[in-house]
Design an enzyme around this catalytic site. Structure first.
Site, short mmCIF file in Angstrom:
data_model
loop_
_atom_site.label_atom_id
_atom_site.label_comp_id
_atom_site.label_asym_id
_atom_site.label_seq_id
_atom_site.Cartn_x
_atom_site.Cartn_y
_atom_site.Cartn_z
N ASP A 60 39.88 38.59 36.83
CA ASP A 60 39.65 38.49 35.39
C ASP A 60 40.91 38.94 34.65
O ASP A 60 41.31 40.12 34.74
CB ASP A 60 38.46 39.39 35.00
CG ASP A 60 37.95 39.12 33.60
OD1 ASP A 60 38.48 38.20 32.95
OD2 ASP A 60 37.04 39.83 33.15
N GLU B 135 39.58 33.39 34.16
CA GLU B 135 38.86 34.07 35.25
C GLU B 135 38.42 33.08 36.32
O GLU B 135 38.22 31.90 36.05
CB GLU B 135 37.64 34.82 34.71
CG GLU B 135 36.60 33.93 34.07
CD GLU B 135 35.33 34.68 33.69
OE1 GLU B 135 34.83 35.47 34.51
OE2 GLU B 135 34.84 34.45 32.57
#
Length: 411
Positions: A9, A106
């Site tokens: 992320d 992500e």
């Protein structure tokens, strides 16, 4: 051997990309935002320095400037973000082909095979440092035996965090948390769960399955499994080729209550959604409208139609019909239209109804001719229409989804 899943992320992605391009902005409170002179001017993302001053995503620009007068506002530069995203996923794919992009910043990695040779923690540190050293971008990585726990883990330590979350740790680390903290539970779901006496993730994990199924259907059962750390979903690189929904929304320059303004807005939204469906050669059977009122309350209303739709006029008709049932007269700040349960138009099989059977009856002689010719010359010799690959000039209005087109080109 248990699976080893990473969730990578990127931290404050748009702001971090700007700081990478402009090192003089590092350490300063910056935010990516729309036009601050319009009410559409909201914070898209902000640097951690700005967040420390109380600036957060979706905050109105004027409010953000009150919290942080020294805030540096930048317009979004989507081309830069696309390039950074492609470079990040290129690094991830250098370790395994099992990479599933989820959004521009992500993605999941299944490193089970790689972990047979290298310790997952060592591998995660290397990936994190490569992204930072080669792209000057920070990221957090969650390590777990499944996607849900990996996603949860990556949220636990930001920026530049690496967190391991084992299934056996779920009762200790997740169950005490409020149910709203669980990935996949939004505000409306949390409120509904609380009305059932379910306040924590632990309450959800131990709730009666029948109660959840009655209240939420299959989703309730899935939520209970997630709360117990159970998730059997595979990391699927092919998912970038799947479009699950196409939608468009707009924040209005001022609150509206006049029907002519509402109709005009829905007509424009329906047109944009129709353009995107056409560009992807898709149709869909479920249409959803979103209404955000002047008090920031969100309302949605959905309908599943018998025959999938894709034309502007059909989308507009269904949207207005839903709106007439959903609106309570409160001034409106935002409107949206989304089509889901989408499929390729060439797979569209219209169902006969009392309204369209006559049309099929007219075409029946044509089908008989086609059948006879196919018997003689071979199947597919005559087709109803030609599937032409059209170049799309439709605006890419859903950047977080349409960036996937770039990744497809890379493969």
């Amino acid at each position: 051997m248990a699976r080893v899943i990473f969730h990578v992320d990127m931290n404050s992605f748009y702001a971090s990309v700007e700081q990478a391009y402009h090192p003089e902005l590092k350490g300063k409170p910056i935010a990516i935002a729309g036009n601050p002179k319009e009410r559409r001017g909201i914070i898209v993302t902000s640097s951690y320095e700005a967040r420390a001053k109380g600036v957060y995503t979706t905050m109105i620009v004027q409010e953000a400037l009150k919290k942080c007068p020294e805030l540096i506002l930048l317009p979004p530069d989507f081309q830069k973000y696309r390039e950074a995203s492609k470079a990040m996923f290129t690094i991830l794919r250098s370790y395994t082909k099992l990479v599933e992009p989820v959004s521009i910043d992500e993605g999941y990695m299944d490193v089970t095979e790689v972990a047979k040779e290298r310790h997952p923690l060592e591998l995660a540190k290397e990936i994190q440092l490569r992204i930072y050293n080669e792209l000057d971008l920070p990221c957090s990585i969650g390590i777990a035996p499944n996607k849900f726990l990996a996603k949860t883990a990556s949220d636990m330590k930001k920026p530049m965090g690496i967190t391991v979350l084992r299934k056996r740790e779920v009762p200790e680390k997740l169950w005490p948390l409020p149910v709203i903290k669980m990935h996949g539970v939004g505000e409306s779901t949390a409120k509904k769960l609380e009305s059932l006496g379910i306040y924590t993730i632990g309450d959800l994990a131990n709730a009666h399955e029948g109660l959840l199924k009655e209240a939420f259907g299959k989703i309730g059962v899935r939520l209970k499994r997630r709360a117990n750390g159970i998730d059997s979903r595979e990391v699927d690189p092919e998912s970038i080729y799947e479009t699950k929904s196409v939608g468009n929304s707009t924040t209005l320059p001022y609150d509206i209550t006049e029907m002519k303004d509402i109709e005009s807005t829905f007509l424009k939204l329906s047109g944009k959604v129709a353009e995107r469906l056409e560009a992807k050669n898709l149709c869909g059977s479920t249409i959803t409208i979103q209404i955000r009122d002047c008090h920031w309350n969100n309302h949605t209303k959905s309908k599943t139609v018998q025959n999938p739709i894709y034309l502007k006029k059909d989308l507009y008709h269904e949207a207005m019909e839903l709106f007439s049932k959903a609106w309570d007269g409160t001034p409106i700040r935002l409107l949206g239209v989304t089509v889901s349960n989408v499929m390729d138009k060439k797979h569209l099989a219209e169902q006969l109804t009392i309204f369209n059977y006559e049309q099929f009856a007219k075409e029946e002689p044509i089908y008989e001719i086609i059948y006879e010719m196919e018997k003689k010359f071979g199947k597919g010799i005559i087709q109803k229409g030609i599937d032409v690959k059209k170049k799309s000039y439709a605006s890419k209005t859903s950047f977080s989804k349409d960036f996937l087109e770039d990744l497809k080109e890379e493969l």
